[in-house]
Every structure is written in structure tokens, then in C-alpha cells.
Design a protein around this motif. Structure first.
Motif, PDB file in Angstrom:
ATOM      1  N   UNK A  36      -1.149  10.041  -7.249  1.00  0.00           N
ATOM      2  CA  UNK A  36       0.148   9.268  -7.351  1.00  0.00           C
ATOM      3  C   UNK A  36       0.827   8.277  -6.753  1.00  0.00           C
ATOM      4  N   UNK A  37       1.026   6.491  -7.088  1.00  0.00           N
ATOM      5  CA  UNK A  37       1.639   5.885  -5.780  1.00  0.00           C
ATOM      6  C   UNK A  37       3.399   5.764  -6.081  1.00  0.00           C
ATOM      7  N   UNK A  38       3.871   5.787  -6.107  1.00  0.00           N
ATOM      8  CA  UNK A  38       5.265   4.640  -6.888  1.00  0.00           C
ATOM      9  C   UNK A  38       5.995   3.623  -5.765  1.00  0.00           C
ATOM     10  N   UNK A  39       6.409   2.943  -6.299  1.00  0.00           N
ATOM     11  CA  UNK A  39       7.042   1.370  -5.515  1.00  0.00           C
ATOM     12  C   UNK A  39       9.018   1.145  -6.056  1.00  0.00           C
ATOM     13  N   UNK A  40       9.470   1.416  -5.379  1.00  0.00           N
ATOM     14  CA  UNK A  40      10.683   1.007  -5.475  1.00  0.00           C
ATOM     15  C   UNK A  40      11.103  -0.613  -5.005  1.00  0.00           C
ATOM     16  N   UNK A  41      11.774  -1.488  -5.396  1.00  0.00           N
ATOM     17  CA  UNK A  41      12.253  -2.293  -5.315  1.00  0.00           C
ATOM     18  C   UNK A  41      12.880  -2.492  -4.302  1.00  0.00           C
ATOM     19  N   UNK A  42      11.690  -3.919  -3.908  1.00  0.00           N
ATOM     20  CA  UNK A  42      11.848  -4.047  -1.999  1.00  0.00           C
ATOM     21  C   UNK A  42      11.307  -3.505  -1.162  1.00  0.00           C
ATOM     22  N   UNK A  43      10.543  -2.230  -1.598  1.00  0.00           N
ATOM     23  CA  UNK A  43       9.656  -1.703  -0.930  1.00  0.00           C
ATOM     24  C   UNK A  43       8.532  -1.541  -0.978  1.00  0.00           C
ATOM     25  N   UNK A  44       7.410  -0.967  -0.197  1.00  0.00           N
ATOM     26  CA  UNK A  44       6.328  -0.891  -0.656  1.00  0.00           C
ATOM     27  C   UNK A  44       5.698   0.398  -0.980  1.00  0.00           C
ATOM     28  N   UNK A  45       4.955   0.204  -1.861  1.00  0.00           N
ATOM     29  CA  UNK A  45       4.090   0.887  -2.494  1.00  0.00           C
ATOM     30  C   UNK A  45       4.125   2.397  -1.197  1.00  0.00           C
ATOM     31  N   UNK A  46       4.174   3.601  -1.973  1.00  0.00           N
ATOM     32  CA  UNK A  46       4.335   4.674  -1.116  1.00  0.00           C
ATOM     33  C   UNK A  46       3.345   5.682  -1.843  1.00  0.00           C
ATOM     34  N   UNK A  47       2.093   6.662  -1.132  1.00  0.00           N
ATOM     35  CA  UNK A  47       1.462   7.677  -1.630  1.00  0.00           C
ATOM     36  C   UNK A  47       3.186   8.888  -2.400  1.00  0.00           C
ATOM     37  N   UNK A  48       2.668   9.624  -3.051  1.00  0.00           N
ATOM     38  CA  UNK A  48       2.790  10.560  -3.688  1.00  0.00           C
ATOM     39  C   UNK A  48       2.171  11.615  -3.916  1.00  0.00           C
ATOM     40  N   UNK A  49       1.071  11.452  -4.416  1.00  0.00           N
ATOM     41  CA  UNK A  49       0.099  12.737  -4.563  1.00  0.00           C
ATOM     42  C   UNK A  49      -0.994  12.781  -4.808  1.00  0.00           C
ATOM     43  N   UNK A  50      -1.883  13.166  -4.884  1.00  0.00           N
ATOM     44  CA  UNK A  50      -3.444  13.519  -4.976  1.00  0.00           C
ATOM     45  C   UNK A  50      -4.270  14.845  -5.547  1.00  0.00           C
ATOM     46  N   UNK A  51      -4.929  14.537  -6.129  1.00  0.00           N
ATOM     47  CA  UNK A  51      -5.484  15.664  -6.575  1.00  0.00           C
ATOM     48  C   UNK A  51      -6.967  16.161  -6.893  1.00  0.00           C
ATOM     49  N   UNK A  52      -7.587  16.774  -5.917  1.00  0.00           N
ATOM     50  CA  UNK A  52      -9.477  16.776  -6.080  1.00  0.00           C
ATOM     51  C   UNK A  52     -10.180  16.005  -7.552  1.00  0.00           C
ATOM     52  N   UNK A  53     -11.110  16.162  -7.901  1.00  0.00           N
ATOM     53  CA  UNK A  53     -11.813  16.010  -9.537  1.00  0.00           C
ATOM     54  C   UNK A  53     -11.890  16.686  -9.896  1.00  0.00           C
ATOM     55  N   UNK A  54     -12.463  18.168  -9.070  1.00  0.00           N
ATOM     56  CA  UNK A  54     -11.882  19.283  -9.259  1.00  0.00           C
ATOM     57  C   UNK A  54     -10.570  20.318 -10.032  1.00  0.00           C
TER      58      UNK A  54
END
Length: 122
Positions: A36-54
Motif C-alpha cells: 500500500x502506498x498513499x498520496x496526498x494532494x501536492x505531495x509525492x506518493x509514499x510507502x505505507x506497508x508491504x506484505x510478502x507473498x506468503x
């Protein structure tokens, strides 16, 4: 063709809770790390969380640790982002991505959904 469809966004009060979903198709779900990433108005997209395939390994941005939780359901080919006690700074468009590696690096994700908006209201 890989498709990712996010849902679950909306208005949420600070201190409430919200669960975002991302339904995936077109790629073997268990072979793909999801993020999951997120992007607020006027800001760059930023990393939120990642989960492995398993689903056994996760990683979070420091700004969301302890408040947001990423999980996945292999039976439903869906990844979730549980938002507990969201804060105004969490207001953003949330996008999910798929990758064959396991990184927090945006450029390593090769497929993206269109996003779902989360807006905090006091």
C-alpha cells in the motif's frame, strides 16, 4: 493481465477505524508481494506497508507503525489495510501495488490499482 481494484475508502473520524481492500487478479496471488502506498494532494506518493507473498513478512513506514496493519487473504485474493485510530495526516489517496520482489521501493511495483480516497474528519 494483472488487475488491482481498491475499495473501502471514505470519510472517517479521527479515532475511528477503516479497512481498505485490494482485490487482485491475473497473477498467482501467493507469488506476489503486495503493498500500500498513499498520496496526498501536492505531495509525492509514499510507502505505507508491504506484505510478502506468503503473508509471513510485513514492513511498515515508521509513520504508520502500530496504527495501520496489512494482511492478505489467499482464498479471496485480497490484501487489506486496517486503519485504527487514523489521524488527519493519514488523509490521502491509497493505492495498492503488486511486485514479484519484496521491497518498499515504489519502482519495484509493476502493477497498480487506481486508488481509494481516505479523508479524516474531526
Amino acid at each position: 493481465q494483472v488487475q488491482l481494484v481498491e475499495s473501502g475508502g471514505g470519510l472517517v473520524q479521527a479515532g475511528g477505524s477503516l479497512r481498505l481492500s485490494c482485490a487482485a487478479s491475473g497473477r498467482t496471488f501467493s507469488s506476489s508481494a503486495m503493498g500500500w502506498f498513499r498520496q496526498a494532494p501536492g505531495k509525492e506518493r509514499e510507502f505505507v506497508a508491504v506484505i510478502s507473498g506468503s503473508g509471513g513478512t510485513t514492513d511498515y513506514a515508521d509513520s504508520v507503525k502500530g496504527r495501520l496493519t496489512i494482511t492478505r487473504d489467499h482464498a479471496k485474493n485480497t490484501v487489506y489495510l486496517q486503519m485504527n485510530s487514523p489521524e488527519p495526516k493519514d488523509t490521502a489517496g491509497y493505492l495498492c501495488g503488486s511486485q514479484l520482489a519484496f521491497t518498499a521501493t515504489m519502482t519495484e511495483f509493476d502493477y497498480w490499482g487506481k486508488g481509494t480516497q481516505v479523508t479524516l474528519c474531526s
